[in-house]
Every structure is written in structure tokens, then in C-alpha cells.
Design a protein around this motif. Structure first.
Motif: not given
Ligand code: IMP
Ligand code: MG
Length: 181
Positions: A63, A65, A89-91
Motif C-alpha cells: 500500500k 501513503d 490518509t490511512n491508519t
């Protein structure tokens, strides 16, 4: 009369050398994360060129980020005071995280950014820096796990690194000196 300042840019690490070293880094990272999904975090803006080339070479599920930390200072030195301009944006809680950084100089920016990210309690946390200037280190509490190139204490630009926001698009890494004319 104000002197005319000329920016003298001298190539230091070629496109080919960067490409070869990125292959080696990618193989080392893949070997450390076999069977895992990795969250690769790009530090804006300096690491963006390196990040894009590196993730394309990584043959594992990942992923992406992005985080932007500004360390205030003059054009060639950071002040050591770091502010998060743009957060993830994401944890990353419980994730395997690889932070991708352009260059470690005094270590102040990286140290504060790592402290900020670790508060989310990732499962594991590693750091990959394109360049490292170990002789300049002031903050010693963090070490990169992967380093592209160790360099001497010289101001460098290109391949994402800037001088007054310019030169980031150079496809190679160069040194720069300011000469008075
Ligand atoms: P540190 O906090 O002193 O480690 O500084 C790290 C940040 O300063 C990097 O993320 C770069 O944005 C910038 N920096 C440090 N050295 C150089 C350089 O030689 N050229 C361009 N930017 C640099
Ligand atoms: Mg910078």
C-alpha cells in the motif's frame, strides 16, 4: 552592487548507478517482508522520485501513503524544528511500515517524523533512505535500515532533492556549489 551568484551543478551519481542500487534495495526489502503486505510511506516532496522508482521494483503486495514534514531553516540547512504539513490518509496501526526518505543529514527531521508515526503503533517500522550523510548526524536515536548511498558532507540535489524547490526533476544526483561572480 550585489554579486551575481552562479549555481554550479556537478553530476555525482548517474541514472545507471541509481537504477542498479534500487534493484539491490528492492531485493533486500522483498527478502525482509516475504509473505507480508507492506505500507510504503513516501516523505514529500524530496523522496517522491526515489519512491516511485523503488515501488515499481518491489514484487510484494504493498500500500502507499504520503506524509509531508517541513523542517524550517535556510535553503541548505534544516533548523531541527519539524512540522507535519500533510499527514497520512490511512491508519498504520498494526501494519508493516517502510518509511522512504530522501536524505538523512542531521537526523532531526527523520527522528521527529518517526516519533509521530510510531504513535500509531505499527507492527513493524523500517526506514529506507536514498542518501545518508553520517558525518553530519546530530540526532542519533534513529538509524536507517536501508541506505542507497552514503555520501560526504556536500550539498546535493536532483532525483527529488531541491535547491530552493528547483532541480527535483534532474534524473541523476549532483552536487551544487554557489559561486560569486
Ligand atoms: P535533517 O533534518 O538535517 O536530517 O535534514 C533532512 C532534510 O533536509 C531532507 O529531508 C532534505 O529535505 C533536506 N536536506 C538535507 N541535506 C540536503 C542536501 O544535501 N540537499 C538537499 N536537501 C537536503
Ligand atoms: Mg528539502
Amino acid at each position: 552592487m550585489r554579486p551575481i551568484i552562479k549555481e554550479v551543478v556537478t553530476p555525482m551519481i548517474t541514472k545507471e548507478q541509481i537504477d542498479k542500487r534500487l534493484d539491490e534495495l528492492a531485493r533486500a526489502i522483498e527478502a525482509d517482508f516475504t509473505g507480508e503486505t507492506l505500507t510504503v510511506v513516501c516523505t514529500l516532496k524530496g523522496a517522491v522520485v526515489f519512491f516511485v522508482d523503488l515501488v515499481k521494483k518491489l514484487n510484494i503486495p504493498l500500500k502507499m501513503d504520503f506524509i509531508e514534514a517541513a523542517s524550517y531553516g535556510d535553503a541548505q540547512n534544516s533548523s531541527g524544528i519539524v512540522k507535519i504539513n500533510k499527514d497520512l490518509t490511512n491508519t498504520i496501526s498494526g501494519e508493516h511500515v517502510l518509511l522512504v526518505e530522501d536524505i538523512i543529514d542531521t537526523g532531526a527531521t527523520l527522528s521527529q517524523m518517526v516519533a509521530h508515526l510510531r504513535r500509531q503503533r505499527p507492527q513493524s517500522f523500517k526506514i529506507c533512505a536514498l542518501l545518508d550523510k553520517p558525518s553530519r548526524r546530530i540526532v542519533h536515536d534513529i538509524q536507517p535500515d536501508y541506505v542507497g548511498f552514503e555520501i560526504e558532507d556536500k550539498f546535493v540535489l536532483g532525483y527529488g532533492l531541491d535547491y530552493l524547490q528547483r532541480y527535483r526533476n534532474l534524473p541523476y544526483i549532483a552536487t551544487m556549489k554557489l559561486i560569486e561572480e
